[in-house]
Design a protein around this motif. Structure first.
Motif, PDB file in Angstrom:
ATOM      1  N   LYS A 269       0.770  -0.315  -9.558  1.00  0.00           N
ATOM      2  CA  LYS A 269      -0.606  -0.800  -9.727  1.00  0.00           C
ATOM      3  C   LYS A 269      -0.620  -2.104 -10.523  1.00  0.00           C
ATOM      4  N   LYS A 270       0.132  -2.129 -11.609  1.00  0.00           N
ATOM      5  CA  LYS A 270       0.192  -3.326 -12.456  1.00  0.00           C
ATOM      6  C   LYS A 270       0.790  -4.502 -11.703  1.00  0.00           C
ATOM      7  N   ALA A 271       1.630  -4.220 -10.707  1.00  0.00           N
ATOM      8  CA  ALA A 271       2.221  -5.274  -9.882  1.00  0.00           C
ATOM      9  C   ALA A 271       1.277  -5.722  -8.769  1.00  0.00           C
ATOM     10  N   GLY A 272       0.078  -5.093  -8.693  1.00  0.00           N
ATOM     11  CA  GLY A 272      -0.920  -5.509  -7.710  1.00  0.00           C
ATOM     12  C   GLY A 272      -0.960  -4.686  -6.442  1.00  0.00           C
ATOM     13  N   CYS A 273      -0.182  -3.614  -6.379  1.00  0.00           N
ATOM     14  CA  CYS A 273      -0.178  -2.769  -5.181  1.00  0.00           C
ATOM     15  C   CYS A 273      -1.404  -1.857  -5.157  1.00  0.00           C
ATOM     16  N   SER A 274      -1.751  -1.397  -3.954  1.00  0.00           N
ATOM     17  CA  SER A 274      -2.838  -0.441  -3.761  1.00  0.00           C
ATOM     18  C   SER A 274      -2.233   0.936  -3.524  1.00  0.00           C
ATOM     19  N   VAL A 275      -2.897   1.975  -4.029  1.00  0.00           N
ATOM     20  CA  VAL A 275      -2.406   3.336  -3.849  1.00  0.00           C
ATOM     21  C   VAL A 275      -3.555   4.224  -3.370  1.00  0.00           C
ATOM     22  N   LEU A 276      -3.344   4.884  -2.231  1.00  0.00           N
ATOM     23  CA  LEU A 276      -4.299   5.861  -1.709  1.00  0.00           C
ATOM     24  C   LEU A 276      -3.636   7.222  -1.788  1.00  0.00           C
ATOM     25  N   MET A 277      -4.252   8.146  -2.492  1.00  0.00           N
ATOM     26  CA  MET A 277      -3.643   9.454  -2.722  1.00  0.00           C
ATOM     27  C   MET A 277      -4.607  10.567  -2.341  1.00  0.00           C
ATOM     28  N   SER A 278      -4.091  11.528  -1.586  1.00  0.00           N
ATOM     29  CA  SER A 278      -4.865  12.721  -1.264  1.00  0.00           C
ATOM     30  C   SER A 278      -4.374  13.839  -2.165  1.00  0.00           C
ATOM     31  N   THR A 279      -5.286  14.545  -2.823  1.00  0.00           N
ATOM     32  CA  THR A 279      -4.856  15.633  -3.702  1.00  0.00           C
ATOM     33  C   THR A 279      -5.949  16.670  -3.900  1.00  0.00           C
ATOM     34  N   HIS A 280      -5.498  17.916  -4.124  1.00  0.00           N
ATOM     35  CA  HIS A 280      -6.396  18.999  -4.529  1.00  0.00           C
ATOM     36  C   HIS A 280      -6.332  19.217  -6.040  1.00  0.00           C
ATOM     37  N   VAL A 281      -5.381  18.560  -6.699  1.00  0.00           N
ATOM     38  CA  VAL A 281      -5.195  18.755  -8.142  1.00  0.00           C
ATOM     39  C   VAL A 281      -6.141  17.808  -8.866  1.00  0.00           C
ATOM     40  N   LEU A 282      -7.395  18.219  -8.950  1.00  0.00           N
ATOM     41  CA  LEU A 282      -8.447  17.314  -9.393  1.00  0.00           C
ATOM     42  C   LEU A 282      -8.415  17.027 -10.890  1.00  0.00           C
ATOM     43  N   ASP A 283      -7.877  17.958 -11.691  1.00  0.00           N
ATOM     44  CA  ASP A 283      -7.827  17.680 -13.123  1.00  0.00           C
ATOM     45  C   ASP A 283      -6.870  16.540 -13.438  1.00  0.00           C
TER      46      ASP A 283
ATOM     47  N   LEU B 179       0.849  -1.193   0.000  1.00  0.00           N
ATOM     48  CA  LEU B 179       0.000   0.000   0.000  1.00  0.00           C
ATOM     49  C   LEU B 179       0.879   1.234   0.000  1.00  0.00           C
ATOM     50  N   PHE B 180       0.661   2.109  -0.977  1.00  0.00           N
ATOM     51  CA  PHE B 180       1.349   3.393  -1.028  1.00  0.00           C
ATOM     52  C   PHE B 180       0.347   4.480  -0.645  1.00  0.00           C
ATOM     53  N   VAL B 181       0.694   5.249   0.385  1.00  0.00           N
ATOM     54  CA  VAL B 181      -0.155   6.351   0.837  1.00  0.00           C
ATOM     55  C   VAL B 181       0.586   7.640   0.498  1.00  0.00           C
ATOM     56  N   ILE B 182      -0.010   8.426  -0.397  1.00  0.00           N
ATOM     57  CA  ILE B 182       0.682   9.594  -0.945  1.00  0.00           C
ATOM     58  C   ILE B 182      -0.177  10.830  -0.710  1.00  0.00           C
ATOM     59  N   ASP B 183       0.372  11.786   0.054  1.00  0.00           N
ATOM     60  CA  ASP B 183      -0.390  12.969   0.464  1.00  0.00           C
ATOM     61  C   ASP B 183       0.050  14.183  -0.352  1.00  0.00           C
ATOM     62  N   GLU B 184      -0.843  14.714  -1.171  1.00  0.00           N
ATOM     63  CA  GLU B 184      -0.607  15.914  -1.975  1.00  0.00           C
ATOM     64  C   GLU B 184       0.738  15.854  -2.725  1.00  0.00           C
ATOM     65  N   PRO B 185       0.901  14.904  -3.628  1.00  0.00           N
ATOM     66  CA  PRO B 185       2.216  14.709  -4.254  1.00  0.00           C
ATOM     67  C   PRO B 185       2.584  15.713  -5.338  1.00  0.00           C
ATOM     68  N   PHE B 186       1.603  16.428  -5.898  1.00  0.00           N
ATOM     69  CA  PHE B 186       1.864  17.219  -7.094  1.00  0.00           C
ATOM     70  C   PHE B 186       2.268  18.668  -6.819  1.00  0.00           C
ATOM     71  N   LEU B 187       2.063  19.141  -5.583  1.00  0.00           N
ATOM     72  CA  LEU B 187       2.182  20.574  -5.321  1.00  0.00           C
ATOM     73  C   LEU B 187       3.612  21.097  -5.426  1.00  0.00           C
ATOM     74  N   GLY B 188       4.616  20.297  -5.061  1.00  0.00           N
ATOM     75  CA  GLY B 188       5.992  20.796  -5.080  1.00  0.00           C
ATOM     76  C   GLY B 188       6.833  20.257  -6.210  1.00  0.00           C
ATOM     77  N   LEU B 189       6.236  19.455  -7.073  1.00  0.00           N
ATOM     78  CA  LEU B 189       6.995  18.808  -8.138  1.00  0.00           C
ATOM     79  C   LEU B 189       6.851  19.544  -9.462  1.00  0.00           C
ATOM     80  N   ASP B 190       7.923  19.547 -10.247  1.00  0.00           N
ATOM     81  CA  ASP B 190       7.856  20.105 -11.588  1.00  0.00           C
ATOM     82  C   ASP B 190       7.093  19.124 -12.481  1.00  0.00           C
ATOM     83  N   PRO B 191       6.600  19.578 -13.640  1.00  0.00           N
ATOM     84  CA  PRO B 191       5.770  18.720 -14.504  1.00  0.00           C
ATOM     85  C   PRO B 191       6.446  17.401 -14.898  1.00  0.00           C
TER      86      PRO B 191
END
Length: 245
Positions: free
Chosen positions: A180-194, A154-166
């Motif tokens: 994901k393809k390896a079968g892992c689960s990912v829970l991500m919190s984000t405001h970048v809805l697009d 399980l990967f828990v990722i909180d707001e990953p896009f805010l400080g990263l370049d494109p």
């Protein structure tokens, strides 16, 4: 089996911040927690990763609760916080070595993964650097590298896009897709809805500590067709209704 949250109620001291939350993240799935600041996203995450103890309800990861085996439960999780947490006295190389020890990883295999990730995020010539030399985005990349060398399910990722370049955002999304393809689960919190709209399999909408709706983007669009054509429009309408209701 993935992550299963049932009737989760919790908060700080004796005050409930989240109330009877129910949702899951299946194997091979990316689920996004979305909500305004203060909606309960971080509190939910803190309960899942074991930093807070629930008032009521259960959290199971691959059928295991944290009470069953604390170390094994936590070693199934790789967490990337919104604000990078690095040890100021440790170099990038030493952060990787610390992660290898904490997760009881095979050193050769872990370094093979790390070498690849260091090249992807353009940090392969900075192994002897200390955190004081890194920008916020570079610190975030260190956290990503340390998370993705693990064998977490399980990967828990909180707001990953805010400080990263494109470019780094694109690299992270590719890594998530690989896991994901390896079968892992990912829970991500984000405001970048697009961005979330394009990549997430399902969404959990949280308002005032309550799961308002859980479903795919298409299911949300169908249910709330009168509120807008994008996830951003729909969520803002729901949030305003909740605020003024």
């Amino acid at each position: 089996m993935g992550l299963e949250v049932k009737n989760l109620t919790g908060g700080y001291s004796s005050i409930p911040v989240i109330k009877k939350e129910n949702f899951d993240v299946k194997d091979g799935e990316l689920v996004s927690l979305i909500g305004l600041n203060g909606a309960g996203k971080s509190t939910t995450i803190n309960h899942i990763i074991g930093l807070m103890k629930p008032f009521a309800g259960t959290i199971k990861l691959n059928g295991m609760q944290i009470e069953d085996d604390l170390k094994e439960y936590k070693q199934q999780i790789a967490y990337i916080p919104e604000v990078p947490v690095l040890y100021q006295e440790l170099t990038l190389k030493e952060h990787i070595e610390t992660t290898i020890m904490a997760y009881s990883l095979n050193e050769a295999e872990a370094w093979q993964k790390a070498d690849r990730l260091l090249k992807i995020f353009r940090l392969d010539n900075k192994l002897e650097w200390l955190p004081a030399n890194f920008s916020k985005g570079m610190k975030q990349k260190v956290m990503i590298i340390c998370a993705f060398i693990t064998n977490a399910s399980l990967f828990v990722i909180d707001e990953p896009f805010l400080g990263l370049d494109p470019l780094a955002v694109n690299d992270l999304l590719k890594l998530i897709e690989e896991r994901k393809k390896a079968g892992c689960s990912v829970l991500m919190s984000t405001h970048v809805l697009d961005t979330a709209e394009k990549y997430c399999d399902r969404f959990v909408l949280i308002n005032n500590g309550v799961v308002r709706y859980e479903g795919t983007y298409q299911e949300i669009k169908t249910k709330y067709a009168d509120l807008g054509n994008s996830l951003n429009d729909i969520y803002l309408s729901l949030a305003k209704d909740e605020k003024h209701g």
